[in-house]
Design a protein around this motif. Structure first.
Motif, PDB file in Angstrom:
ATOM      1  N   SER A 134       0.825  -1.197   0.000  1.00 30.31           N
ATOM      2  CA  SER A 134       0.000   0.000   0.000  1.00 30.31           C
ATOM      3  C   SER A 134       0.864   1.252   0.000  1.00 30.31           C
ATOM      4  CB  SER A 134      -0.928   0.011   1.220  1.00 30.31           C
ATOM      5  OG  SER A 134      -1.813  -1.089   1.168  1.00 30.31           O
ATOM      6  N   TYR A 138      -1.720   7.155   2.042  1.00 30.27           N
ATOM      7  CA  TYR A 138      -3.174   7.276   2.062  1.00 30.27           C
ATOM      8  C   TYR A 138      -3.637   8.423   1.177  1.00 30.27           C
ATOM      9  CZ  TYR A 138      -7.894   8.083   3.850  1.00 30.27           C
ATOM     10  OH  TYR A 138      -9.240   8.273   3.959  1.00 30.27           O
ATOM     11  N   PHE A 142      -8.876   0.890   1.145  1.00 28.31           N
ATOM     12  CA  PHE A 142      -8.585  -0.415   0.551  1.00 28.31           C
ATOM     13  C   PHE A 142      -9.043  -0.534  -0.902  1.00 28.31           C
ATOM     14  CE2 PHE A 142      -9.297  -1.281   5.167  1.00 28.31           C
ATOM     15  CZ  PHE A 142      -7.975  -1.469   5.490  1.00 28.31           C
ATOM     16  N   THR A 184      -2.057  -1.187  -6.580  1.00 36.16           N
ATOM     17  CA  THR A 184      -1.688  -0.628  -5.283  1.00 36.16           C
ATOM     18  C   THR A 184      -2.965  -0.177  -4.589  1.00 36.16           C
ATOM     19  OG1 THR A 184       0.406   0.152  -6.203  1.00 36.16           O
ATOM     20  CG2 THR A 184      -0.288   1.106  -4.101  1.00 36.16           C
ATOM     21  N   LEU A 185      -3.126  -0.580  -3.329  1.00 33.36           N
ATOM     22  CA  LEU A 185      -4.350  -0.294  -2.582  1.00 33.36           C
ATOM     23  C   LEU A 185      -4.188   0.923  -1.672  1.00 33.36           C
ATOM     24  CD1 LEU A 185      -5.328  -3.913  -1.519  1.00 33.36           C
ATOM     25  CD2 LEU A 185      -6.085  -2.636  -3.530  1.00 33.36           C
ATOM     26  N   ASN A 186      -5.304   1.587  -1.433  1.00 38.79           N
ATOM     27  CA  ASN A 186      -5.327   2.723  -0.520  1.00 38.79           C
ATOM     28  C   ASN A 186      -5.349   2.216   0.921  1.00 38.79           C
ATOM     29  OD1 ASN A 186      -5.330   5.490  -0.080  1.00 38.79           O
ATOM     30  ND2 ASN A 186      -7.548   5.626  -0.007  1.00 38.79           N
ATOM     31  N   PRO A 187      -4.433   2.671   1.782  1.00 38.93           N
ATOM     32  CA  PRO A 187      -4.455   2.223   3.185  1.00 38.93           C
ATOM     33  C   PRO A 187      -5.729   2.687   3.900  1.00 38.93           C
ATOM     34  CG  PRO A 187      -2.353   3.267   2.622  1.00 38.93           C
ATOM     35  CD  PRO A 187      -3.304   3.570   1.510  1.00 38.93           C
TER      36      PRO A 187
END
Length: 207
Positions: free
Chosen positions: A73, A76, A83, A105-108
């Motif tokens: 991740s 933010y 997510f 890539t995911l957002n925290p």
């Protein structure tokens, strides 16, 4: 039989012709196999996954015969749901082969926590760039009697005093208690020494 006579004989020419035909057939079969095994000329279009959840992204990739690969991740991003996908490689619209890995890539879930810098005894002019460099925001400023004008006396977060060893999420607002340049008690003394309006001194029975 000499070599020259053998090379010009019907037997040799027949064997040579058979060998050439065999090579052509093998080459043709090999090209066919490569076309089938690599889907030559067939491509899939990478879908746009930005802002979508892991489950939705996986479904869309599977429908396009592509494979999802999750990366660590990143920072933010408040513009995207938690997510959700904030980056992908290759980019949406790219033509790729089947079973190509698509890196997402995911957002925290929120900003990562940062160590609060020590601002006590620093001036407001020094404290502000220090806060911004770490990733915090300046909140409310409260002034109290202290001879150090604009000098930081305390740091607060949501009404509670914090210190330099505190960890807070990035972009948190930090309130500062600053000196107003007056010695302690001077403000109350000035209030008591303030001139009284003459009209306020007139007894009520003289009106």
């Amino acid at each position: 039989m000499s070599v020259i006579k053998f090379l010009s004989s019907k037997t040799f020419l027949k064997q040579l012709a058979i060998a050439v035909v065999a090579v052509i057939i093998l080459t043709f079969l090999l090209m066919k196999w490569l076309n089938i095994s690599t889907n030559h000329g067939e491509f899939e279009t990478v879908p746009d996954l930005a802002g979508k959840s892991i489950s939705v992204a996986e479904i869309e990739l599977n429908n396009n015969n592509l494979v999802m690969q999750i990366q660590d991740s990143a920072n933010y991003n408040p513009d995207y749901p938690k997510f959700s996908v904030i980056e992908q490689d290759p980019a949406a619209g790219t033509k790729v082969k089947e079973n190509r890995k698509i890196y997402i890539t995911l957002n925290p879930s929120g900003y990562r926590k940062m160590l609060v810098p020590d601002l006590t005894e620093k001036t407001l002019r020094q404290a502000l760039p220090t806060l911004e460099a770490v990733g915090f925001q300046l909140g409310n400023r409260t002034y109290v009697d202290n001879i150090g004008k604009d000098v930081v006396l305390k740091m607060l977060h949501k009404g509670k005093e914090i210190h330099a060893d505190t960890r807070l999420p990035k972009m948190s607002k930090i309130d500062l208690v600053l000196g107003n340049g007056n010695r302690p008690g001077m403000s109350s003394e000035q209030d008591s020494l303030a001139p009284i309006d003459a009209e306020d001194n007139i007894p009520a029975d003289l009106d």
